[in-house]
Design an enzyme around this catalytic site. Sequence first.
Site, PDB file in Angstrom:
ATOM      1  N   GLY A  18      -5.079  -5.065 -22.097  1.00 14.93           N
ATOM      2  CA  GLY A  18      -5.950  -5.129 -22.980  1.00 14.93           C
ATOM      3  C   GLY A  18      -7.173  -4.259 -22.122  1.00 14.93           C
ATOM      4  O   GLY A  18      -8.513  -3.803 -21.795  1.00 14.93           O
ATOM      5  N   GLY A  20      -6.984  -1.674 -20.040  1.00 15.93           N
ATOM      6  CA  GLY A  20      -6.954  -0.360 -19.366  1.00 15.93           C
ATOM      7  C   GLY A  20      -5.845   0.465 -18.510  1.00 15.93           C
ATOM      8  O   GLY A  20      -6.018   0.794 -18.206  1.00 15.93           O
ATOM      9  N   LYS A  21      -5.335  -0.768 -17.519  1.00 16.64           N
ATOM     10  CA  LYS A  21      -4.457  -0.022 -17.191  1.00 16.64           C
ATOM     11  C   LYS A  21      -3.213   1.339 -17.661  1.00 16.64           C
ATOM     12  O   LYS A  21      -3.397   1.682 -16.796  1.00 16.64           O
ATOM     13  CB  LYS A  21      -3.524  -0.932 -17.302  1.00 16.64           C
ATOM     14  CG  LYS A  21      -3.437  -2.446 -16.682  1.00 16.64           C
ATOM     15  CD  LYS A  21      -1.803  -2.718 -16.180  1.00 16.64           C
ATOM     16  CE  LYS A  21      -1.192  -3.778 -17.729  1.00 16.64           C
ATOM     17  NZ  LYS A  21      -2.366  -4.353 -19.292  1.00 16.64           N
ATOM     18  N   SER A  23      -4.852   3.522 -19.100  1.00 14.33           N
ATOM     19  CA  SER A  23      -6.169   4.876 -19.521  1.00 14.33           C
ATOM     20  C   SER A  23      -5.752   5.815 -18.161  1.00 14.33           C
ATOM     21  O   SER A  23      -6.190   6.383 -17.632  1.00 14.33           O
ATOM     22  CB  SER A  23      -6.821   4.070 -20.130  1.00 14.33           C
ATOM     23  OG  SER A  23      -6.485   3.662 -21.031  1.00 14.33           O
ATOM     24  N   ASP A  45       6.168  -0.849 -19.557  1.00 11.57           N
ATOM     25  CA  ASP A  45       6.220  -1.449 -20.112  1.00 11.57           C
ATOM     26  C   ASP A  45       6.219  -2.186 -21.422  1.00 11.57           C
ATOM     27  O   ASP A  45       6.873  -0.853 -22.306  1.00 11.57           O
ATOM     28  CB  ASP A  45       4.512  -1.465 -20.706  1.00 11.57           C
ATOM     29  CG  ASP A  45       3.771  -2.675 -21.438  1.00 11.57           C
ATOM     30  OD1 ASP A  45       4.045  -3.285 -22.421  1.00 11.57           O
ATOM     31  OD2 ASP A  45       2.602  -2.860 -21.795  1.00 11.57           O
TER      32      ASP A  45
END
Length: 591
Positions: A18, A20-21, A23, A45
């Site tokens: 959560g 922002g990896k 993004s 992932d």
Amino acid sequence: MHYLDNPSRNLFFTGKGGVGKTSMACATAVRLADQGRRVLLVSTDPASNLDEVLGVTLGNQPTAVPAVSQLWAMNIDPEKAAAEYRERMVGPYRGVLPDAAVQSMEEQFSGSCTVEIAAFDEFARLLGDASATEDFDHIVFDTAPTGHTLRLLTLPSAWSGYMETNTSGTSCLGPLAGLQKQQAIYRSTVESLSDAERTTLVLVTRPEASTLREADRTSHELRELGVQNQALVINGMFRATDPTDEVAVAMQSRCESALETMPSGLSGLQRTEVPLAPQGLIGVETLRRVGQTHGDSSELPKRSDERVTLIESLPTLELIDQLAAQERGVIMTMGKGGVGKTTVAAAVAVALAERGLKVHLSTTDPAAHISAAMAADEISGLTISRIDPAEVTEAYRQEVLSTAGADLDDQGRELLEEDLRSPCTEEIAVFRAFADAVAEGEDGFVVLDTAPTGHTILLLDSALAYHREVSRQTNEVPESVQKLLPRLRDPGFTRVLVVTLPESTPVHEAERLQQDLRRAKIEPFAWVINQSLASLSVHDPVLLGRQQSERPYLQEVMNQHAKQAVIIPWQSTPPIGLDGLRELMKSEAIC
């Protein structure tokens, strides 16, 4: 983005769920491609959302991104990779060996370890086999949440070590011959990860105390694995533009306080700060603006008296009333990493315990922060624990050696000990500990803060695989495991709370989670929409933008997905310690 001043060929993005990896990985890949570099963006992932962010349907082969010349992307689908891996191992024996023997081999390759090693096999091919990516200048890896990433990165050593010491020729993955062929690639993968000239590990975090602590732990553990070339991205930095906006001022204060207490281990890393965006980072043009300050106020939303209109949400205290009414059983918080599962689980546990009920709060999350959420406070009737993989694995090993291994001769005991050193033993031990925790719900409440979505589903789906695997080491299958799926499927015993944020990716990930649960015949009890700005009075333009962008996702959850839902507003004070958790359960979103 300072790490792009002289970018290495391989760029790894990792961090707590959560933060922002995806993004940051996507924005980096787009920026490199816009500079004329040929870039491959890869997600390892299990809960990847690259498709949604880039606006293109992806598979396990490189696909051109139409909106960005020179950019290709792909998802390593663990299940598909496992099916292909299984067929590579079993296919040559079809029609050669008896059907029963082939079926036995297929069963050996059906466990969760096969899924993980198959996904890693694809990952290793991209990183360790130069010919597989020779057409690209840069490989950008959008990795899984921290616990899974660390496991992924340690697999080269774990599997290589196991193959080098295993003498029986078989393992939880079946015949080792197939793995032996990959050893050269695995070795090259380890070398690539630790070569600062070739690989940069980008730690993504947010200006929050818990995520900064997690980034520090990750940094330390990666250094121990030999990954020294690290950079830090702090995503979501916020500065209030109007001192009369109390929410904005509180948000800035929380950011500043977190940075002031940032662990010293992170201070020496090259650091990039990315401002909080006024909307979700979906679409290539939005990604191109990542990192820019919002100086042009004409592009930002203006203050409006319009309120978000929703169907009525369930008050949080009424949710607690419903949960308390059953007087025992299991309550599980599930959802994408970083949505607040741990905080919600801790708040529910505290609320139930303060009603005089017996409550055990536990987690299966390898990156859990229950202790941080609870601070140092204690409450009567509430016990807290964590399923620690190392501890439960060692206990399981000793139990098997003292039972199944008790009457074996030296050679047989040596083979059993060898088998227990396989990486799959940890999966078995953690799964059994999870089943034991669920069984405690017969005598009171058990609140389980579970792992991120992909890992959780693999855990729930591995019941049958567990039975097959454990039978290789001992004939005893615990009663808790035998009754696990019936308990999880019993709505009078297990209540699943799907936790999400009012944003595109968390909502759609939660929707997929709900579909997976329903396929497993587990019906979610309620949704919890956490950290919503919708009901708060804000006039900072960035917060107005985020508030307005919540509307379609709140309506989608309330009207399409949830039978009942609770909306929890963003908290000016971090919800840690008993007071913070109590306040979380009392706060109401009036929309």
